[in-house]
Design a protein around this motif. Structure first.
Motif, short mmCIF file in Angstrom:
data_model
loop_
_atom_site.label_atom_id
_atom_site.label_comp_id
_atom_site.label_asym_id
_atom_site.label_seq_id
_atom_site.Cartn_x
_atom_site.Cartn_y
_atom_site.Cartn_z
N THR A 52 -6.25 4.45 -17.82
CA THR A 52 -7.59 3.91 -17.97
C THR A 52 -8.22 4.34 -19.27
OG1 THR A 52 -8.44 5.80 -16.84
CG2 THR A 52 -8.09 3.85 -15.52
N ARG A 56 -7.08 12.28 -19.53
CA ARG A 56 -6.51 13.18 -18.56
C ARG A 56 -5.12 12.68 -18.22
NH1 ARG A 56 -9.76 11.69 -13.81
NH2 ARG A 56 -9.05 9.60 -13.67
N MET A 106 1.60 -0.50 0.10
CA MET A 106 0.29 0.12 0.28
C MET A 106 -0.76 -0.99 0.34
SD MET A 106 -1.42 2.70 -2.47
CE MET A 106 -0.19 3.94 -2.27
N ILE A 108 -4.65 -2.12 -0.17
CA ILE A 108 -5.96 -1.76 -0.73
C ILE A 108 -6.85 -2.99 -0.61
CG2 ILE A 108 -7.23 -0.85 -2.71
CD1 ILE A 108 -4.61 0.25 -3.81
N TYR A 118 6.31 1.24 -9.11
CA TYR A 118 5.22 1.89 -9.86
C TYR A 118 5.31 3.43 -9.74
CZ TYR A 118 0.47 2.81 -11.56
OH TYR A 118 -0.60 3.26 -12.27
N PRO A 123 0.19 7.80 -13.02
CA PRO A 123 -0.24 8.98 -13.77
C PRO A 123 -0.58 10.17 -12.87
CG PRO A 123 -1.38 7.01 -14.53
CD PRO A 123 -0.65 6.63 -13.29
N GLY A 124 -0.88 9.92 -11.62
CA GLY A 124 -1.18 11.03 -10.70
C GLY A 124 0.08 11.60 -10.06
N ARG A 131 1.03 9.57 -0.73
CA ARG A 131 0.03 9.83 0.31
C ARG A 131 -0.55 8.54 0.87
NH1 ARG A 131 -4.28 13.16 -2.48
NH2 ARG A 131 -5.29 13.15 -0.46
N LEU A 140 -8.66 6.36 0.57
CA LEU A 140 -8.03 7.40 -0.25
C LEU A 140 -8.08 7.02 -1.74
CD1 LEU A 140 -6.29 9.97 -0.41
CD2 LEU A 140 -4.28 8.56 0.02
N TRP A 147 -12.43 3.66 -9.82
CA TRP A 147 -12.60 2.86 -11.06
C TRP A 147 -11.28 2.29 -11.58
CZ3 TRP A 147 -12.69 8.03 -10.42
CH2 TRP A 147 -11.72 8.77 -11.10
N TYR A 150 -6.74 -1.59 -10.08
CA TYR A 150 -5.43 -1.76 -9.43
C TYR A 150 -5.00 -3.23 -9.34
CZ TYR A 150 -8.01 -3.09 -5.28
OH TYR A 150 -8.83 -3.76 -4.43
N LEU A 153 -3.28 -3.74 -12.63
CA LEU A 153 -2.07 -2.95 -12.83
C LEU A 153 -0.95 -3.36 -11.87
CD1 LEU A 153 -3.56 0.59 -13.40
CD2 LEU A 153 -2.00 -0.59 -14.93
N TYR A 204 -11.77 17.86 -11.65
CA TYR A 204 -11.92 16.60 -10.93
C TYR A 204 -12.65 16.88 -9.63
CZ TYR A 204 -8.33 14.86 -14.06
OH TYR A 204 -7.62 14.51 -15.18
C1 HEM Z 1 -3.83 5.75 -2.64
C2 HEM Z 1 -3.06 6.70 -3.06
C3 HEM Z 1 -3.23 7.32 -4.42
C4 HEM Z 1 -3.48 8.61 -4.68
C5 HEM Z 1 -3.65 9.74 -3.65
C6 HEM Z 1 -3.59 8.74 -6.10
C7 HEM Z 1 -3.83 9.93 -6.77
C8 HEM Z 1 -4.04 10.05 -8.10
C9 HEM Z 1 -4.36 11.27 -8.75
C10 HEM Z 1 -4.49 12.62 -8.07
C11 HEM Z 1 -4.51 11.00 -10.06
C12 HEM Z 1 -4.82 11.99 -11.14
C13 HEM Z 1 -6.17 11.97 -11.67
C14 HEM Z 1 -7.33 11.95 -10.73
O1 HEM Z 1 -7.56 12.91 -9.98
O2 HEM Z 1 -8.10 10.98 -10.76
C15 HEM Z 1 -4.30 9.59 -10.24
C16 HEM Z 1 -4.41 8.93 -11.43
C17 HEM Z 1 -4.20 7.59 -11.56
N1 HEM Z 1 -3.78 6.73 -10.60
FE1 HEM Z 1 -3.56 7.11 -8.67
N2 HEM Z 1 -3.40 7.55 -6.68
C18 HEM Z 1 -3.18 6.63 -5.69
C19 HEM Z 1 -2.92 5.29 -5.85
C20 HEM Z 1 -2.88 4.64 -7.04
C21 HEM Z 1 -2.55 3.25 -7.20
C22 HEM Z 1 -2.17 2.28 -6.08
C23 HEM Z 1 -2.63 2.99 -8.51
C24 HEM Z 1 -2.32 1.68 -9.15
C25 HEM Z 1 -3.09 0.96 -9.79
C26 HEM Z 1 -3.04 4.20 -9.19
C27 HEM Z 1 -3.28 4.33 -10.54
C28 HEM Z 1 -3.68 5.48 -11.15
C29 HEM Z 1 -4.07 5.55 -12.53
C30 HEM Z 1 -4.11 4.40 -13.51
C31 HEM Z 1 -4.40 6.87 -12.78
C32 HEM Z 1 -4.92 7.45 -14.07
C33 HEM Z 1 -6.41 7.35 -13.98
C34 HEM Z 1 -7.13 7.72 -15.25
O3 HEM Z 1 -6.59 8.38 -16.10
O4 HEM Z 1 -8.28 7.34 -15.34
N3 HEM Z 1 -3.17 5.19 -8.26
N4 HEM Z 1 -4.01 9.04 -9.02
#
Ligand code: HEM
Length: 535
Positions: A52, A56, A106, A108, A118, A123-124, A131, A140, A147, A150, A153, A204
């Motif tokens: 995004t 981070r 999943m 949403i 993916y 990135p997380g 999860r 979740l 923000w 999804y 992406l 965070y």
């Molecule tokens: C629902 C289960 C999910 C969990 C628990 C999860 C968890 C995380 C965590 C812990 C981070 C690290 C940074 C933060 O704390 O914000 C993160 C970053 C990110 N996740 Fe997920 N995520 C999930 C689903 C997804 C899905 C489905 C996408 C697909 C679009 C996604 C895209 C991203 C992106 C793009 C980042 C980087 C965000 C940024 O730098 O602003 N995540 N996610």
């Protein structure tokens, strides 16, 4: 039996090397967001960037799994949904079957995505993404990063809509209901990134958690960071690897993301092997109740005929304080052997007429104060000269920014100096991307035209963003005295009107607040649609 056509894609096998994939297509494919500062490895090379554009990066992604590689894969024609391009409605039972790392679906917001491919691009990290698999992960997902775009992406991973026609459990057990009613405590998670010349400490919290911050410098390598979130304080005591300059170059709280960034300039510009070490703790808030912070006046100036601006910085420049939006500090003033307190909400320095460069620095707090003839605290504060000292409490308040999430038409009612907490909320509310605001109307009540604060600034805000508006009312006008009244507010709450206000924030003297509450109850506005700031 699961539908054989819904098997994970054959391409769940190891990915083709990125260089074999087609370059990003031009026709409506994914776009690469603006590049963000990148995390440096110990050798100074860069790890992957954030999807995004945030600087981070929870996990260093494996080589070949950057956002750019994901975009290439999406545009390569690979069958990422595993359905061969068909849209397949998915039952909850079917969804639950796809809960493995090599077969991960999943849901949403009622749409099911195949996130198998993916996984390594997330990135997380893989564990975090896992999860949410095999289930409706809307809540979740929103808790972590509402923000994140999804649909864009995961556009190529779309399997189909989630069918909601299955029998729901008759009633949840009382224990489960209790768990749902009590929101889980937010414990800030720490991360860090660096550039050659900068170190960024990141905390965070949660989307719209509206955290606050107190950073104390012990020496050039030792820092104490306290994060205030949902009335709880969490401390992080750092021993950094090397020296950093003070104050931080930037102390930023993302009001929507709940992400805190503290950017420090390194004394020597070089990559560090690590940030250092830290110890974290949840603090006992009651023990902090008596804690005071000592500040000194760096600037004081009349603002209008009966108010003045005051800028203060911590004595010895040891502390940097950022309040959650809508919070205040209690300023203490000695009076005849007693100490009396009054609540003041700091205002952003851009609202003031500061000429002094020093006073616009991040470690200063600024106040706009109305002088009341019989007000001992405001009179005392006005007499203070540069260098005079003032004590105040840690940030206090009960406002929850997340209470506003469901509301798109919000009314702000302010009277006199009650404008200050309202000012701290305007930008966080307008900048909200989740459930974007449609209208934010401020009705600002004063005695005379001369009493009105920031008339031009508030007008500029309206010019910049027409969703915000400010209307002034003056009670001591000879031809047309205006006060808060039923006739004034009723049109804003008319049923079936698209711009009907559904949430009200109020701040003024107690008589004004009571009158406003009385009118709102006549208009059938419920208590959970109102927040009153009380000093
Ligand atoms: C629902 C289960 C999910 C969990 C628990 C999860 C968890 C995380 C965590 C812990 C981070 C690290 C940074 C933060 O704390 O914000 C993160 C970053 C990110 N996740 Fe997920 N995520 C999930 C689903 C997804 C899905 C489905 C996408 C697909 C679009 C996604 C895209 C991203 C992106 C793009 C980042 C980087 C965000 C940024 O730098 O602003 N995540 N996610």
């Amino acid at each position: 039996m699961s539908d054989p056509s819904l098997k994970p894609p054959a391409s769940n096998q190891p990915l083709r090397p990125p260089q074999l994939m087609a370059p990003a297509g031009s026709g409506g494919g994914l776009q690469l967001p603006v590049t963000a500062p990148q995390k440096l490895n110990s050798n100074g090379s860069s790890a992957s960037g954030s999807a995004t554009g945030n600087p981070r990066n929870k996990c260093a992604l494996k080589p070949g799994y950057s956002l750019m590689n994901w975009i290439r894969l999406c545009n390569s024609g690979a069958d990422l949904s595993g359905t061969g391009g068909r849209l397949v409605p998915v039952s909850r039972t079917e969804l639950a079957r796809h809960n493995k790392i090599d077969d991960a679906w999943m849901a949403i917001r009622g749409r099911v995505f195949n996130v198998t491919r993916y996984m390594d691009f997330h990135p997380g990290g893989v564990d975090e993404l896992m999860r949410g698999v095999g289930r409706d992960a809307t809540k979740l997902f929103d808790e972590v990063h509402a923000w994140v775009n999804y649909p864009q992406l995961l556009g190529k991973c779309y399997v189909g809509p989630l069918k909601d026609n299955e029998t729901k459990p008759a009633k949840e057990s009382p224990q489960i209901t209790n768990v749902i009613l009590q929101p889980p405590e937010i414990v800030p998670r720490f991360d860090w990134i660096q550039q050659r010349s900068e170190l960024t400490l990141i905390f965070y919290t949660r989307s719209l958690a509206n955290p606050g911050l107190v950073v104390r410098r012990k020496d050039l390598q030792q820092l104490s960071v306290r994060v205030l979130v949902q009335h709880n304080w969490h401390s992080f005591d750092f021993q950094l690897t090397n020296n950093v300059e003070w104050p931080p170059k930037l102390a930023k709280i993302g009001s929507e993301t709940g992400k805190i960034e503290l950017v420090f300039v390194k004394e020597e510009a070089e990559p560090w092997p690590t940030y250092g070490t830290h110890v974290s703790n949840r603090l006992d808030s009651s023990r902090l109740h008596d804690e005071t912070f000592e500040y000194e006046v760096v600037h004081s100036k009349d603002f209008n005929h009966d108010s003045f601006e005051l800028c203060l910085q911590s004595v010895g420049q040891k502390v940097l304080m950022v309040l959650p939006a809508g919070y205040h500090v209690d300023i203490e003033v000695p009076l005849e052997g007693r100490v009396i307190q009054r609540s003041y909400t700091p205002v952003d320095h851009t609202y003031l007429r500061l000429e002094n460069i020093r006073s616009s620095r991040s470690e200063c707090l600024h106040f706009l104060i109305k002088r009341y003839p019989n007000g001992p605290v405001s009179s005392h504060l006005q007499k203070l000269e540069t260098g005079s000292r003032v004590h105040w409490s840690a940030p206090r308040g009960s406002f929850q920014l997340s209470d506003l999430t469901a509301h798109r038409n919000i009314l702000l009612l302010a009277a006199g100096s009650g404008l200050t907490p309202i000012l701290s909320l305007i930008q966080p509310i307008l900048k909200r991307n989740t459930n974007r605001i449609e209208s934010l109307q401020l009705l600002y009540f004063n005695k005379t035209n001369e009493d009105i604060w920031l008339k031009e600034k508030l007008h500029e805000l309206h010019t910049d963003d027409e969703r915000f508006s400010c209307t002034n009312y003056v009670s001591q006008s000879e031809d047309n005295p205006q006060r808060i009244a039923l006739e004034l507010l009723a049109p804003l709450f008319q049923k079936n009107q698209p711009e009907r206000c559904t949430y009200v924030l109020i701040c003024g003297p107690s008589g004004f607040n009571t009158a406003a509450l009385d009118i709102l109850s006549q208009l059938d506005v419920k208590a959970n649609q109102i927040h009153v700031f009380r000093g």
